[in-house]
Structure formats: structure tokens, C-alpha cells
Design a protein around this motif. Structure first.
Motif, short mmCIF file in Angstrom:
data_model
loop_
_atom_site.label_atom_id
_atom_site.label_comp_id
_atom_site.label_asym_id
_atom_site.label_seq_id
_atom_site.Cartn_x
_atom_site.Cartn_y
_atom_site.Cartn_z
N SER A 175 18.40 59.85 20.87
CA SER A 175 18.53 61.15 19.82
C SER A 175 19.10 62.12 20.49
O SER A 175 19.87 63.00 20.16
CB SER A 175 17.12 61.48 19.53
OG SER A 175 16.48 60.19 18.82
N ALA A 176 18.63 62.41 21.76
CA ALA A 176 19.46 63.47 22.71
C ALA A 176 20.76 63.64 22.97
O ALA A 176 21.42 64.51 22.70
CB ALA A 176 18.68 63.26 24.24
N ARG A 177 21.19 62.30 22.98
CA ARG A 177 22.66 62.22 23.08
C ARG A 177 23.27 62.70 21.87
O ARG A 177 24.37 63.46 21.90
CB ARG A 177 22.95 60.65 23.49
CG ARG A 177 24.29 60.54 23.94
CD ARG A 177 24.95 59.11 23.98
NE ARG A 177 24.03 58.46 24.83
CZ ARG A 177 24.52 56.90 25.28
NH1 ARG A 177 25.71 56.67 24.97
NH2 ARG A 177 23.64 56.34 25.73
N LEU A 178 22.88 62.29 20.86
CA LEU A 178 23.26 62.71 19.53
C LEU A 178 23.20 64.37 19.33
O LEU A 178 24.12 64.91 18.52
CB LEU A 178 22.56 62.09 18.29
CG LEU A 178 22.77 60.35 17.99
CD1 LEU A 178 21.79 59.85 17.14
CD2 LEU A 178 24.50 60.11 17.92
N LEU A 179 22.07 64.76 19.93
CA LEU A 179 22.18 66.36 19.74
C LEU A 179 22.94 67.00 20.86
O LEU A 179 22.81 68.27 20.83
CB LEU A 179 20.67 66.93 19.86
CG LEU A 179 19.52 66.23 18.88
CD1 LEU A 179 18.14 66.91 19.09
CD2 LEU A 179 20.21 66.55 17.43
N GLY A 180 23.61 65.97 21.67
CA GLY A 180 24.25 66.92 22.78
C GLY A 180 23.32 67.52 24.09
O GLY A 180 23.80 68.30 24.55
#
Ligand code: KG4
Ligand code: ZN
Length: 339
Positions: A175-180
Motif C-alpha cells: 500500500s505504501a508503494r502505491l501511495l508513493g
């Protein structure tokens, strides 16, 4: 009842993923716990690259081992036994620590024991709470694991429930990766969530009904859709708070359900995700209301470390257990004593 430990300093080594760690414990007390993290190395790829992890362990293992002995004030001749993680984990990474541990044990003619990584996490509470009661129920949440375990006694574990797909830490990281927000994601989401509204974006909680299992793959898909739908309108802090709430809510609800169902008097929270403050607070509150004792390790014993491996090893060694130096590493392995 306090648990018997091996007499004399025990050296522990842990290299199952992306932390190179060595520790010395004596009679259940942590004398040193040195952790060299590879997070900065893997951040460029957004996740752990196994070959790079193994190479980095090779570079770090000797200095880390020497620091652990120095910090403990224990000369290598004074070490009385060696413990190392041999399963489960990345095979290349595990091999580096296991080989170092075997070599040390062979050179110094010391007893050796191989430890299951999750047993290390499960027994990590004993560092700060040697009086932890058995049996108890444990929630193990890390980058690779999400499990509810009945800890009958050290060495005797029963799996009560587990994730059917992603681990809780993976759900944070993806999720953190998707949120940058970068890697590793758990801490990044926790920090971003501080200023956020957890009610802004409703997200799925996975399995419903009276289960003790988990599913986080729907959350990952929902976060992807959310990011695509909102585009530049997305409020990152609100999204982080909503994601954290979705994960923490389901973990806390299922862990207390397991504790109630198995009539436990104590619930423990261990593994890297146990460092999450919202999860610690939520479980503490729920346990207080239910009259359950709640135990969780200090932050540095939540994420991967060798002190927990040395502690678990010290308990096994005290019972006379020894592992042959022929032992290999395993990427997957059931918990010892699990039915
Ligand atoms: O136990 P651990 O160090 O390694 C494994 O055995 O996997 O756990 C690492 C995981 C990562 O997914 C990381 O994002 C997560 O623990 N983590 C957190 C926090 N700190 C680490 N997740 C949520 N909140 C945190 N504060
Ligand atoms: Zn771990």
C-alpha cells in the motif's frame, strides 16, 4: 514459573531476510543485540532483492558478530553455546548466518542449536517479560507472516489461524508503494496516518464471519483502485490512516477473538508490525476491557533481531537439545510442535 535458560553466554545469529544481526544473551538477559539493516540498499528496488540481501549479509556478518561480543563485554572464548536461524526465510540470506554460526561453534567446540524464525518472534516477549504466562495466544505479524498461535509452552505451538494470501507487513509495504511513500512501508504509513482521517476512504477488511484467518489481497486491489480513481485529488494522509485502520482493525478483532475462544489469560503481539503504535494501542485497550494481560516486546525486539533467536536457542539448549552441524536452511518450515 520462569523458564530455564542455558547457563553462560549464548551467541545468536539472524540473517533470514534483510537484517544482519548478532546478539549475546545470558540466563535470559540480553547483553547485546546488534542489527545492521539493509533497508537503504533495498529501498532503490522497492523491496528485498534476495541476491543483494545475501551479498550484504556476507559483508556485514563479521563486523556485526564482533560488535555483539564487544558490546556484551564477552570474549569469544567465553561464549558457551551458539544459536542461529535456519528456517524459514531467503535461502541465500539464511545460509550466510547459519554458516557463520556453525563455523564459530566448530572452532570454539561449542554446542549449537538451529532456531525457527517465528519461534524467535514468539519468545521475544520473554526478554522484557520473563514471567510471561503459558499457555498464551500470540499474534505474529511481520513482512512474511500473519499468524495466530497458541503458545502452549516454549517449543509447543498450535496454529490457530493465518493469512490466506499477503502478510500484514506486506499489505503495509505494498500500500505504501502505491501511495508513493517508499520502502519499508509500515513505518511510513504510520507516520503519514498521524495527520489523516481514517474514515475518509472505506476499505475492505477481507474475510467475514467467525474465522481466525486473514486475507489482505482485496485491500491491496482496493488501494490500487483508490489511487487510480482519485489521481492527484488523493489525500495521502487520509489514505494512509484508512489503510492502517483497515489492517489494525482486523488484526485486533481476530486476535482478541482467538484469545477469548481459547480462554487465554494473556495475549502477546510480536513481529515487525508489532512496532505499529496504532496496533499496540488498539490491542492494549481491547485486552484491558476483556481483562486479558497484554504483552509486546520493546520496539527493537519487534523487527528482526538476533536476541530473540539467542533467547529461543538458550531455552532449547537448556533442555539438552543440540543440532548437528550438518543441518541445512529451509525457505519454508512449519512451527515446531504445531499440530
Ligand atoms: O519481523 P520483520 O522485521 O521481518 C520479517 O520477518 O518479515 O517485519 C518487517 C515488516 C515490514 O513489512 C515493515 O513494513 C513492518 O514490519 N513494520 C511496520 C512498522 N515497522 C515495521 N508495520 C507497521 N507499522 C510499523 N511501525
Ligand atoms: Zn521476522
Amino acid at each position: 514459573m520462569t523458564i530455564p535458560h542455558f547457563p553462560g553466554p549464548v551467541l545468536g545469529i539472524e540473517t533470514s531476510c534483510d537484517e544482519t544481526s548478532a546478539a549475546v544473551v545470558e540466563n535470559g538477559r540480553v547483553l547485546s543485540n546488534i542489527v545492521s539493516s539493509q533497508t537503504d540498499l533495498h529501498a532503490q528496488w522497492g523491496g528485498v532483492v534476495p541476491e543483494a540481501a545475501a551479498r550484504a549479509h556476507v559483508e556485514a556478518i563479521l563486523p556485526v558478530l564482533v560488535s555483539a561480543l564487544d558490546r556484551a563485554g564477552v570474549a569469544k572464548e567465553e561464549v558457551r553455546a551458539v544459536a542461529a536461524t535456519n528456517r524459514p526465510g531467503l535461502v541465500g540470506a539464511l545460509s550466510v548466518g547459519l554458516t557463520a554460526a556453525k563455523t564459530f561453534a566448530h572452532m570454539q567446540r561449542l554446542p549449537f542449536v538451529a532456531v525457527h524464525h517465528l519461534e524467535g518472534h514468539l519468545l521475544s516477549v520473554l526478554a522484557d517479560h520473563p514471567e510471561a504466562p503459558f499457555p498464551h495466544v500470540a499474534l505474529v505479524v511481520s513482512g512474511g507472516h500473519t499468524e495466530l498461535v497458541e503458545v502452549v509452552a516454549p517449543g509447543d505451538y498450535r496454529l490457530l489461524g493465518q493469512t490466506l494470501d499477503d502478510a500484514a507487513g506486506e499489505a503495509f509495504d505494498k500500500s505504501a508503494r502505491l501511495l508513493g511513500l517508499g520502502y519499508p512501508g509500515g513505518r511510513a504509513i504510520q507516520e503519514a496516518a498521524r495527520a489523516g482521517d481514517a474514515g475518509r476512504y472505506p476499505l475492505p477488511r477481507g474475510l467475514s464471519g467467525d474465522t481466525l484467518d486473514f486475507s489482505f489481497s482485496g485491500l491491496k486491489t482496493a488501494v490500487l483502485r483508490l489511487v487510480e480513481r482519485e489521481g492527484s485529488r488523493l489525500r495521502t494522509a487520509d489514505a494512509a490512516a484508512s489503510i492502517q485502520e483497515a489492517i489494525v482493525g482486523v488484526l485486533a478483532e481476530r486476535a482478541t477473538r482467538a484469545a477469548e475462544r481459547f480462554e487465554a489469560t494473556c495475549l502477546t503481539l510480536v513481529g515487525g508490525v508489532a512496532a505499529n503504535e496504532a496496533l499496540r494501542e488498539r490491542l492494549k485497550g481491547r485486552c484491558e476491557r476483556l481483562g486479558l494481560r497484554f504483552l509486546t516486546p520493546s520496539f527493537d525486539l519487534c523487527t528482526d533481531n538476533a536476541a530473540m533467536i539467542a533467547l529461543a536457542g538458550s531455552i532449547r539448549l537448556a533442555r539438552g537439545e543440540r543440532t548437528s552441524l550438518d543441518v541445512d536452511v529451509f525457505s519454508n518450515a512449519p512451527l515446531p510442535g504445531s499440530a
